[in-house]
Design a protein around this motif. Sequence first.
Motif, PDB file in Angstrom:
ATOM      1  N   GLU A  62       0.740  -1.022  -0.286  1.00 35.67           N
ATOM      2  CA  GLU A  62      -0.018  -0.060   0.112  1.00 35.67           C
ATOM      3  C   GLU A  62       0.914   1.217   0.073  1.00 35.67           C
ATOM      4  N   GLY A  63       2.057   1.203   0.735  1.00 34.19           N
ATOM      5  CA  GLY A  63       3.025   2.304   0.715  1.00 34.19           C
ATOM      6  C   GLY A  63       3.595   2.501  -0.509  1.00 34.19           C
ATOM      7  N   ILE A  64       3.821   1.474  -1.186  1.00 37.26           N
ATOM      8  CA  ILE A  64       4.394   1.607  -2.811  1.00 37.26           C
ATOM      9  C   ILE A  64       3.290   2.197  -3.602  1.00 37.26           C
ATOM     10  N   MET A  65       2.090   1.810  -3.442  1.00 32.25           N
ATOM     11  CA  MET A  65       0.974   2.436  -4.272  1.00 32.25           C
ATOM     12  C   MET A  65       0.746   3.841  -4.125  1.00 32.25           C
ATOM     13  N   LEU A  66       0.763   4.260  -2.728  1.00 33.21           N
ATOM     14  CA  LEU A  66       0.508   5.609  -2.265  1.00 33.21           C
ATOM     15  C   LEU A  66       1.728   6.449  -2.796  1.00 33.21           C
ATOM     16  N   ASN A  67       2.855   5.881  -2.890  1.00 30.18           N
ATOM     17  CA  ASN A  67       4.015   6.674  -3.423  1.00 30.18           C
ATOM     18  C   ASN A  67       3.904   7.009  -4.836  1.00 30.18           C
ATOM     19  N   ALA A  68       3.201   5.894  -5.701  1.00 28.60           N
ATOM     20  CA  ALA A  68       3.078   6.172  -7.130  1.00 28.60           C
ATOM     21  C   ALA A  68       1.995   7.217  -7.372  1.00 28.60           C
ATOM     22  N   PHE A  69       1.103   7.097  -6.539  1.00 34.57           N
ATOM     23  CA  PHE A  69      -0.013   7.892  -6.445  1.00 34.57           C
ATOM     24  C   PHE A  69       0.309   9.495  -6.302  1.00 34.57           C
ATOM     25  N   ILE A  70       1.160   9.743  -5.441  1.00 38.93           N
ATOM     26  CA  ILE A  70       2.130  10.943  -5.321  1.00 38.93           C
ATOM     27  C   ILE A  70       2.557  11.613  -6.448  1.00 38.93           C
ATOM     28  N   ALA A  71       3.263  10.643  -6.738  1.00 36.92           N
ATOM     29  CA  ALA A  71       4.455  10.904  -7.957  1.00 36.92           C
ATOM     30  C   ALA A  71       3.252  11.257  -9.406  1.00 36.92           C
ATOM     31  N   GLU A  72       2.263  10.456  -9.475  1.00 39.27           N
ATOM     32  CA  GLU A  72       1.434  10.758 -10.572  1.00 39.27           C
ATOM     33  C   GLU A  72       0.928  12.129 -10.509  1.00 39.27           C
ATOM     34  N   GLN A  73       0.294  12.604  -9.266  1.00 39.94           N
ATOM     35  CA  GLN A  73      -0.263  13.844  -8.899  1.00 39.94           C
ATOM     36  C   GLN A  73       0.449  14.967  -9.287  1.00 39.94           C
ATOM     37  N   ASN A  74       1.842  14.914  -8.549  1.00 43.69           N
ATOM     38  CA  ASN A  74       2.923  15.841  -8.951  1.00 43.69           C
ATOM     39  C   ASN A  74       3.140  16.075 -10.540  1.00 43.69           C
ATOM     40  N   GLN A  75       3.140  14.948 -11.214  1.00 49.93           N
ATOM     41  CA  GLN A  75       3.238  15.196 -12.650  1.00 49.93           C
ATOM     42  C   GLN A  75       2.091  15.693 -13.266  1.00 49.93           C
ATOM     43  N   GLN A  76       0.916  15.480 -12.892  1.00 50.46           N
ATOM     44  CA  GLN A  76      -0.351  15.864 -13.583  1.00 50.46           C
ATOM     45  C   GLN A  76      -0.189  17.470 -13.051  1.00 50.46           C
ATOM     46  N   GLN A  77       0.207  17.802 -11.988  1.00 54.84           N
ATOM     47  CA  GLN A  77       0.295  19.290 -11.679  1.00 54.84           C
ATOM     48  C   GLN A  77       1.166  20.087 -12.579  1.00 54.84           C
ATOM     49  N   ALA A  78       2.374  19.526 -12.664  1.00 58.12           N
ATOM     50  CA  ALA A  78       3.821  20.116 -13.292  1.00 58.12           C
ATOM     51  C   ALA A  78       2.946  20.142 -14.977  1.00 58.12           C
ATOM     52  N   ASP A  79       2.156  19.129 -15.572  1.00 57.84           N
ATOM     53  CA  ASP A  79       1.771  19.254 -16.796  1.00 57.84           C
ATOM     54  C   ASP A  79       0.711  20.363 -16.786  1.00 57.84           C
ATOM     55  N   PHE A  80      -0.078  20.590 -15.911  1.00 55.33           N
ATOM     56  CA  PHE A  80      -1.167  21.432 -15.914  1.00 55.33           C
ATOM     57  C   PHE A  80      -0.374  22.774 -16.003  1.00 55.33           C
ATOM     58  N   LEU A  81       0.519  22.928 -14.982  1.00 59.49           N
ATOM     59  CA  LEU A  81       1.140  24.439 -14.940  1.00 59.49           C
ATOM     60  C   LEU A  81       1.801  24.630 -16.427  1.00 59.49           C
ATOM     61  N   ALA A  82       2.488  23.646 -16.931  1.00 62.94           N
ATOM     62  CA  ALA A  82       3.081  23.869 -18.281  1.00 62.94           C
ATOM     63  C   ALA A  82       2.145  24.166 -19.253  1.00 62.94           C
ATOM     64  N   ARG A  83       0.759  23.475 -19.233  1.00 59.80           N
ATOM     65  CA  ARG A  83      -0.326  23.995 -19.992  1.00 59.80           C
ATOM     66  C   ARG A  83      -0.584  25.619 -19.857  1.00 59.80           C
ATOM     67  N   MET A  84      -0.800  25.743 -18.719  1.00 58.43           N
ATOM     68  CA  MET A  84      -1.084  27.211 -18.516  1.00 58.43           C
ATOM     69  C   MET A  84       0.025  28.374 -19.131  1.00 58.43           C
TER      70      MET A  84
END
Length: 293
Positions: free
Chosen positions: A61-83
């Motif tokens: 579950e810890g591995i899954m949560l860490n992957a989720f956090i990384a995914e969220q951070n990447q989505q935020q970075a992509d969103f900021l780049a699009r802006m």
Amino acid sequence: MLNPKWLNTFATLVETGSFTKTAERLYMTQPGVSQHVKKLEDELGETLIFREGKQFELTREGIMLNAFIAEQNQQQADFLARMKDDDPHQGAIRIACSGAMAMKLYPSLLNLQTLHSGLSVQLEAAPADRIRQMLIDNQTDIGITTQKFDQPVFEETLLGEEALCVILPAKVQIPLGDFHALSSLGYIHHPDGKHYADLVLGTNFPEEYRSIEALEHRGFVNQLAQILLPVSKGIGFTVLPESVMTGFEQKEKLTVLTLESPVSQSLFLSQKKYRDLPKRFDKVMELILQATN
């Protein structure tokens, strides 16, 4: 929603592999780091790490949560780049305007889209009240109307004037100021027919013209491109913007009645105040100005 601070603490712990280093980087105490991990475990109802002395191992579950956090951070970075990446050749072009303006503007917009396939033209022909509501509800980016809304939420720009014409069959001759001869033709009604007739006929025949209802209606046409078809066949007359007649394929079968008092209406471009339009609208604004001048 998972607490962002707890997630950041957990991701930093995984990255550093140390409670001590995590506390130092985040300016926390080690018990504070442990508390954030514990709160995440309580929130999720899962164990995230196994401690072995000063070391720890992530659970599944810890591995899954860490992957989720990384995914969220990447989505935020992509969103900021699009802006920040305002591509003038990508995105939707949303415009609401009258049917007459749509006929003038749409071919130019299609040509622009042909040059830049990343653009998506979304043009809706609508009455002024509908356009105002679309702007308020963020369903369109700009509106072009003959009415100024005078609401603080809008920024409005005068584009120019649009001539309104009484359009007759080419074979018909109406003496100047002869309302009886004009009305005997019968009226080809349409969605804006009352508004235009009140403006033009009311101005030029104030004594004779009472209302659109008092005229004999020879037909009603809902499609702007087809309104002049019955007029071209000698069935009646109508009142429309000059641009509609200009764009009619069989305009040689039509003529414009000479008026003692020509009538035009102002055209306004409206958009939400404090909302900058994307760069793709720079060229669109040029096309609008060309269509209205």
